[in-house]
Design a protein around this motif. Structure first.
Motif, PDB file in Angstrom:
ATOM      1  N   GLU A 173       0.836  -1.193   0.000  1.00 40.68           N
ATOM      2  CA  GLU A 173       0.000   0.000   0.000  1.00 40.68           C
ATOM      3  C   GLU A 173       0.873   1.246   0.000  1.00 40.68           C
ATOM      4  N   VAL A 174       0.476   2.252  -0.767  1.00 35.71           N
ATOM      5  CA  VAL A 174       1.188   3.528  -0.816  1.00 35.71           C
ATOM      6  C   VAL A 174       0.202   4.620  -0.424  1.00 35.71           C
ATOM      7  N   ASN A 175       0.508   5.346   0.659  1.00 37.22           N
ATOM      8  CA  ASN A 175      -0.405   6.404   1.081  1.00 37.22           C
ATOM      9  C   ASN A 175       0.112   7.776   0.651  1.00 37.22           C
ATOM     10  N   GLU A 176      -0.685   8.801   0.904  1.00 40.77           N
ATOM     11  CA  GLU A 176      -0.323  10.152   0.475  1.00 40.77           C
ATOM     12  C   GLU A 176       0.992  10.612   1.091  1.00 40.77           C
ATOM     13  N   ARG A 177       1.201  10.284   2.347  1.00 43.64           N
ATOM     14  CA  ARG A 177       2.442  10.690   3.028  1.00 43.64           C
ATOM     15  C   ARG A 177       3.652  10.036   2.361  1.00 43.64           C
ATOM     16  N   ASP A 178       3.524   8.751   2.023  1.00 41.62           N
ATOM     17  CA  ASP A 178       4.611   8.058   1.328  1.00 41.62           C
ATOM     18  C   ASP A 178       4.938   8.766   0.014  1.00 41.62           C
ATOM     19  N   LEU A 179       3.892   9.065  -0.763  1.00 42.54           N
ATOM     20  CA  LEU A 179       4.099   9.695  -2.062  1.00 42.54           C
ATOM     21  C   LEU A 179       4.758  11.059  -1.924  1.00 42.54           C
ATOM     22  N   ASP A 180       4.335  11.835  -0.923  1.00 43.16           N
ATOM     23  CA  ASP A 180       4.957  13.135  -0.688  1.00 43.16           C
ATOM     24  C   ASP A 180       6.448  12.974  -0.385  1.00 43.16           C
ATOM     25  N   GLN A 181       6.765  12.000   0.452  1.00 40.72           N
ATOM     26  CA  GLN A 181       8.158  11.815   0.856  1.00 40.72           C
ATOM     27  C   GLN A 181       9.009  11.288  -0.296  1.00 40.72           C
ATOM     28  N   TYR A 182       8.476  10.336  -1.057  1.00 37.76           N
ATOM     29  CA  TYR A 182       9.218   9.832  -2.217  1.00 37.76           C
ATOM     30  C   TYR A 182       9.502  10.959  -3.206  1.00 37.76           C
ATOM     31  N   THR A 183       8.469  11.775  -3.469  1.00 35.76           N
ATOM     32  CA  THR A 183       8.617  12.836  -4.452  1.00 35.76           C
ATOM     33  C   THR A 183       9.574  13.919  -3.960  1.00 35.76           C
ATOM     34  N   GLU A 184       9.541  14.201  -2.673  1.00 36.90           N
ATOM     35  CA  GLU A 184      10.445  15.209  -2.126  1.00 36.90           C
ATOM     36  C   GLU A 184      11.902  14.766  -2.269  1.00 36.90           C
ATOM     37  N   ILE A 185      12.171  13.506  -1.984  1.00 37.21           N
ATOM     38  CA  ILE A 185      13.539  12.997  -2.120  1.00 37.21           C
ATOM     39  C   ILE A 185      13.978  13.031  -3.583  1.00 37.21           C
ATOM     40  N   ARG A 186      13.079  12.606  -4.467  1.00 37.57           N
ATOM     41  CA  ARG A 186      13.417  12.649  -5.894  1.00 37.57           C
ATOM     42  C   ARG A 186      13.733  14.065  -6.342  1.00 37.57           C
ATOM     43  N   ALA A 187      12.951  15.031  -5.867  1.00 34.87           N
ATOM     44  CA  ALA A 187      13.175  16.419  -6.263  1.00 34.87           C
ATOM     45  C   ALA A 187      14.528  16.915  -5.774  1.00 34.87           C
ATOM     46  N   LEU A 188      14.875  16.580  -4.546  1.00 35.33           N
ATOM     47  CA  LEU A 188      16.157  17.013  -3.989  1.00 35.33           C
ATOM     48  C   LEU A 188      17.338  16.450  -4.787  1.00 35.33           C
ATOM     49  N   ILE A 189      17.137  15.280  -5.374  1.00 38.50           N
ATOM     50  CA  ILE A 189      18.202  14.652  -6.161  1.00 38.50           C
ATOM     51  C   ILE A 189      18.150  15.104  -7.616  1.00 38.50           C
ATOM     52  N   GLU A 190      16.981  14.958  -8.243  1.00 37.30           N
ATOM     53  CA  GLU A 190      16.895  15.071  -9.695  1.00 37.30           C
ATOM     54  C   GLU A 190      16.921  16.503 -10.216  1.00 37.30           C
ATOM     55  N   ILE A 191      16.368  17.445  -9.466  1.00 36.32           N
ATOM     56  CA  ILE A 191      16.344  18.820  -9.970  1.00 36.32           C
ATOM     57  C   ILE A 191      17.761  19.383 -10.132  1.00 36.32           C
ATOM     58  N   PRO A 192      18.593  19.386  -9.080  1.00 30.35           N
ATOM     59  CA  PRO A 192      19.953  19.907  -9.276  1.00 30.35           C
ATOM     60  C   PRO A 192      20.794  19.045 -10.201  1.00 30.35           C
ATOM     61  N   MET A 193      20.530  17.735 -10.223  1.00 32.94           N
ATOM     62  CA  MET A 193      21.333  16.853 -11.075  1.00 32.94           C
ATOM     63  C   MET A 193      21.070  17.130 -12.553  1.00 32.94           C
ATOM     64  N   VAL A 194      19.824  17.465 -12.900  1.00 33.08           N
ATOM     65  CA  VAL A 194      19.525  17.820 -14.286  1.00 33.08           C
ATOM     66  C   VAL A 194      20.336  19.042 -14.709  1.00 33.08           C
ATOM     67  N   GLY A 195      20.466  20.024 -13.805  1.00 32.35           N
ATOM     68  CA  GLY A 195      21.288  21.192 -14.117  1.00 32.35           C
ATOM     69  C   GLY A 195      22.741  20.822 -14.340  1.00 32.35           C
ATOM     70  N   ARG A 196      23.244  19.961 -13.482  1.00 30.17           N
ATOM     71  CA  ARG A 196      24.640  19.524 -13.614  1.00 30.17           C
ATOM     72  C   ARG A 196      24.871  18.759 -14.909  1.00 30.17           C
ATOM     73  N   ILE A 197      23.964  17.862 -15.227  1.00 30.07           N
ATOM     74  CA  ILE A 197      24.111  17.062 -16.447  1.00 30.07           C
ATOM     75  C   ILE A 197      24.010  17.950 -17.684  1.00 30.07           C
ATOM     76  N   THR A 198      23.137  18.956 -17.625  1.00 24.67           N
ATOM     77  CA  THR A 198      23.021  19.897 -18.748  1.00 24.67           C
ATOM     78  C   THR A 198      24.367  20.552 -19.033  1.00 24.67           C
ATOM     79  N   ARG A 199      25.112  20.855 -17.989  1.00 24.86           N
ATOM     80  CA  ARG A 199      26.405  21.540 -18.152  1.00 24.86           C
ATOM     81  C   ARG A 199      27.523  20.599 -18.593  1.00 24.86           C
ATOM     82  N   THR A 200      27.381  19.313 -18.317  1.00 20.05           N
ATOM     83  CA  THR A 200      28.512  18.398 -18.529  1.00 20.05           C
ATOM     84  C   THR A 200      28.310  17.347 -19.619  1.00 20.05           C
TER      85      THR A 200
END
Length: 234
Positions: free
Chosen positions: A80-107
């Motif tokens: 089972e996946v609840n709303e709190r789980d989804l919020d936490q998964y998405t928050e972690i992904r954002a912390l990783i993927e948003i800045p990493m996309v910027g880095r990859i764009t440059r390199t």
């Protein structure tokens, strides 16, 4: 019996396990197998018309993906996946993927980014064809191969695990409402910005994409969780 719609499985022994796993993923997406319910391998095997062994092996594969969990002497419970789980998964992904996309764009080299274009096209095609398994597989391939351009294997593994734990949530309803297609097309927008070398805009696009996915899951305005994140400076 009666848990699953009839599916013809005709394969050699070595391929049967994979076919069963694929069919079970489809049943999870369609809602035939419901979150929180426990299913036994022998009963599911009767639905498939095969022995319990490949079904049990396939369920163990799904357990490693976080989609089900073993229940001693009973079978497997759909995670089972609840709303709190989804919020936490998405928050972690954002912390990783948003800045990493910027880095990859440059390199990243242009050829490395262009190599992802056919995968982006496959995501859109699958969304238009209502091919949910194909959509999930292509979407996963795109995001993990993109992150792979960072050269950080542990980072890719972490995001892959987060995706496995949340990827089935609400997908059938979104497909029926035609809401998968706009999300699918955002992969092309992201690639265009990265190829243009606009790291800041690419970060904003990734933030929008993750917020879009989360808000679609909730079918509400909860996507502001990600859209409200401060973006790393380019």
């Amino acid at each position: 019996m009666g848990h699953l719609k009839h599916r013809d499985l005709n394969a050699t022994r070595e391929r049967l396990r994979d076919q069963v796993a694929h069919a079970l993923r489809a049943a999870l997406i369609s809602g035939e197998l419901r979150p929180g319910e426990v299913y036994s391998a022998p009963v599911l095997a009767e639905d498939f018309g095969i022995s319990a062994t490949p079904v049990r092996e396939a369920m163990l594969d799904l357990a490693r993906e976080g989609l089900v969990e073993p229940v001693r002497n009973k079978g497997f419970r759909v995670t089972e996946v609840n709303e709190r789980d989804l919020d936490q998964y998405t928050e972690i992904r954002a912390l990783i993927e948003i800045p990493m996309v910027g880095r990859i764009t440059r390199t990243a080299a242009r050829a490395e980014l262009e190599a992802l274009r056919p995968v982006a096209e496959e995501i859109v095609r699958a969304a238009r064809d209502h091919d949910l398994i194909g959509y999930l597989e292509a979407d996963r391939q795109f995001h993990l191969e993109l992150l792979g351009l960072s050269g950080n294997d542990r980072l890719v593994e972490t995001v892959g695990d987060l995706r496995k734990r949340s990827r089935l949530y609400g997908l059938t309803a979104l497909d029926e409402q035609g809401e998968l297609i706009p999300s699918a097309e955002e992969h092309h927008e992201l690639l265009d910005l990265m190829l243009a070398g606009d790291a800041k805009a690419a970060e904003k696009c990734m933030a929008k994409h993750l917020g879009h996915v989360r808000s679609l899951w909730a079918r509400s305005d909860r996507g502001d969780l990600i859209r409200g994140f401060p973006h790393p400076r380019g």
